[in-house]
Design a protein around this motif. Structure first.
Motif, short mmCIF file in Angstrom:
data_model
loop_
_atom_site.label_atom_id
_atom_site.label_comp_id
_atom_site.label_asym_id
_atom_site.label_seq_id
_atom_site.Cartn_x
_atom_site.Cartn_y
_atom_site.Cartn_z
N UNK A 181 0.80 -1.22 0.00
CA UNK A 181 0.00 0.00 0.00
C UNK A 181 0.84 1.28 0.00
N UNK A 182 2.15 1.14 0.02
CA UNK A 182 3.01 2.31 0.01
C UNK A 182 3.13 2.89 -1.39
N UNK A 183 3.14 4.21 -1.49
CA UNK A 183 3.31 4.88 -2.76
C UNK A 183 4.79 4.95 -3.12
N UNK A 184 5.12 5.27 -4.37
CA UNK A 184 6.54 5.43 -4.74
C UNK A 184 7.25 6.45 -3.86
N UNK A 185 6.58 7.56 -3.53
CA UNK A 185 7.21 8.58 -2.69
C UNK A 185 7.53 8.05 -1.30
N UNK A 186 6.64 7.26 -0.75
CA UNK A 186 6.88 6.74 0.60
C UNK A 186 7.93 5.64 0.59
N UNK A 187 7.99 4.84 -0.47
CA UNK A 187 9.05 3.85 -0.58
C UNK A 187 10.41 4.54 -0.71
N UNK A 188 10.46 5.62 -1.48
CA UNK A 188 11.69 6.39 -1.60
C UNK A 188 12.11 6.96 -0.25
N UNK A 189 11.14 7.42 0.53
CA UNK A 189 11.40 7.93 1.88
C UNK A 189 12.00 6.83 2.75
N UNK A 190 11.42 5.63 2.73
CA UNK A 190 11.96 4.52 3.52
C UNK A 190 13.39 4.20 3.09
N UNK A 191 13.62 4.21 1.77
CA UNK A 191 14.94 3.89 1.25
C UNK A 191 16.01 4.83 1.81
N UNK A 192 15.66 6.10 1.99
CA UNK A 192 16.65 7.08 2.43
C UNK A 192 16.81 7.14 3.95
N UNK A 193 15.99 6.41 4.70
CA UNK A 193 16.11 6.42 6.15
C UNK A 193 17.33 5.65 6.63
N UNK A 194 17.82 4.73 5.80
CA UNK A 194 18.91 3.85 6.20
C UNK A 194 19.91 3.75 5.05
N UNK A 195 21.18 3.68 5.39
CA UNK A 195 22.21 3.57 4.36
C UNK A 195 22.11 2.21 3.65
N UNK A 196 22.31 2.16 2.35
CA UNK A 196 22.24 0.88 1.63
C UNK A 196 23.24 -0.12 2.19
N UNK A 197 22.78 -1.36 2.34
CA UNK A 197 23.64 -2.43 2.87
C UNK A 197 22.98 -3.77 2.72
N UNK A 198 23.64 -4.81 3.24
CA UNK A 198 23.12 -6.16 3.10
C UNK A 198 21.84 -6.37 3.90
N UNK A 199 21.75 -5.77 5.07
CA UNK A 199 20.58 -5.96 5.94
C UNK A 199 20.01 -4.59 6.29
N UNK A 200 19.56 -3.89 5.29
CA UNK A 200 19.13 -2.51 5.52
C UNK A 200 17.62 -2.36 5.67
N UNK A 201 16.84 -3.07 4.85
CA UNK A 201 15.39 -2.90 4.85
C UNK A 201 14.71 -4.25 4.77
N UNK A 202 13.65 -4.41 5.56
CA UNK A 202 12.79 -5.58 5.47
C UNK A 202 11.37 -5.11 5.17
N UNK A 203 10.81 -5.60 4.07
CA UNK A 203 9.45 -5.23 3.68
C UNK A 203 8.58 -6.48 3.65
N UNK A 204 7.38 -6.38 4.18
CA UNK A 204 6.40 -7.47 4.11
C UNK A 204 5.21 -6.96 3.30
N UNK A 205 4.82 -7.73 2.30
CA UNK A 205 3.74 -7.27 1.42
C UNK A 205 2.94 -8.46 0.91
#
Length: 302
Positions: A49-73
């Motif tokens: 249910x996240x929009x492209x803008x909100x996904x971009x926001x999540x992406x920038x909250x944490x530095x890119x890495x191996x274990x940076x983001x977990x999404x459940x959809x």
């Protein structure tokens, strides 16, 4: 259409107002200019249910890495967003995705019916949307009931509510959902009154009544679960909703609208943990497959 959007954006700027999407993009732009990020890991549920803008926001909250983001959809529950590429939003899930195949809410009988309703959307890029989930529990088959009239459908739902009470299911664990608010009022509310029980409409701003059967549109059902659920008005004239399909202007938009309507029905069916009732008058929805209709549990009421 761009001059219309440009004027709307300019008008918001003059009033010093922002949309939530522009807030997300502004914060993302700010964070992208920083060497440090505020979090070491981000976990987000209901990511479909996240929009492209909100996904971009999540992406920038944490530095890119191996274990940076977990999404459940669950793409089957996407009822608010059109399909878009997560990769374009800065999230490359290729080779990093795991499918969760076990359902802990609905019984296998309910899940089997619901999964057959959903068809893959028109285009999802790298996403594989085949559904082969299994449930940890078994239960009775969902009841599919064809009724001769709205009055008879009301009686069927009222009898079902009483049967739920006889099985020890409290009112607060019983819900009735429909595609439109008109159907909720015309059949759902009347059925609750006929069953002699209190009912309450699902509202975001109001806590559910612990002593009332819950009523609402399928959109209001999102994210909820109940021991017993009735999905009413599942006839060809309501599911899919004709006005949604006729509002489109291209074959692709029509296909997307069809997928969204299927996902709405999927959401409604999977709110049920133990018992599921599906009712309609006239011709059944085309989303209810013929093999199910051969197992309709009540004859055409007279």
């Amino acid at each position: 259409m761009w001059p219309v959007f440009a004027e709307a954006i300019a008008g918001l700027a003059r009033q010093k107002l922002r949309t939530w999407a522009s807030v997300a993009r502004a914060v993302a732009t700010l964070l992208q200019s920083r060497s440090d990020r505020p979090y070491s890991h981000v976990v987000a549920d209901e990511a479909q249910d996240l929009s492209p803008a909100r996904l971009l926001f999540l992406r920038t909250l944490v530095a890119p890495g191996d274990d940076d983001i977990t999404l459940a959809a669950d793409i089957g529950q996407r009822i608010y967003r059109r399909p878009f590429s997560w990769f374009a939003a800065g999230l490359d899930i290729r080779g990093r995705a795991s499918r969760l195949r076990v359902s802990y809410r609905s019984t296998q009988q309910i899940l089997s019916l619901a999964d057959r309703v959903v068809l893959p959307p028109v285009s999802e890029g790298q996403e594989d949307l085949s559904r082969d989930a299994v449930a940890v529990r078994a239960g009775p088959k969902p009841r599919l009931v064809r009724c001769a009239s709205a009055a008879k459908e009301t009686e069927v739902v009222a009898d079902w509510i009483r049967a739920c009470f006889d099985d020890g299911i409290p009112a607060a664990q019983i819900a009735i959902f429909a595609r439109t608010s008109t159907m909720v009022e015309r059949v759902g509310a009347k059925a609750a009154r006929l069953a002699g029980t209190k009912w309450a409409e699902l509202k975001d701003e109001r806590e559910p009544d612990g002593h009332a059967v819950m009523l609402g549109t399928i959109h209001a059902a999102k994210g909820l679960e109940f021991r017993a659920v009735a999905v009413i008005g599942c006839g060809r004239d309501l599911i899919p909703l004709p006005s949604v399909l006729t509002a489109t202007t291209s074959a692709r938009d029509t296909a997307l609208a069809e997928a969204s309507e299927r996902q709405l029905l999927y959401v409604a069916l999977t709110r049920a943990r133990d018992l599921l009732l599906v009712t309609w008058t006239g011709e059944p929805s085309s989303y209810l497959e013929q093999e199910w209709l051969s197992e309709v549990t009540a004859p055409l009421a007279s």
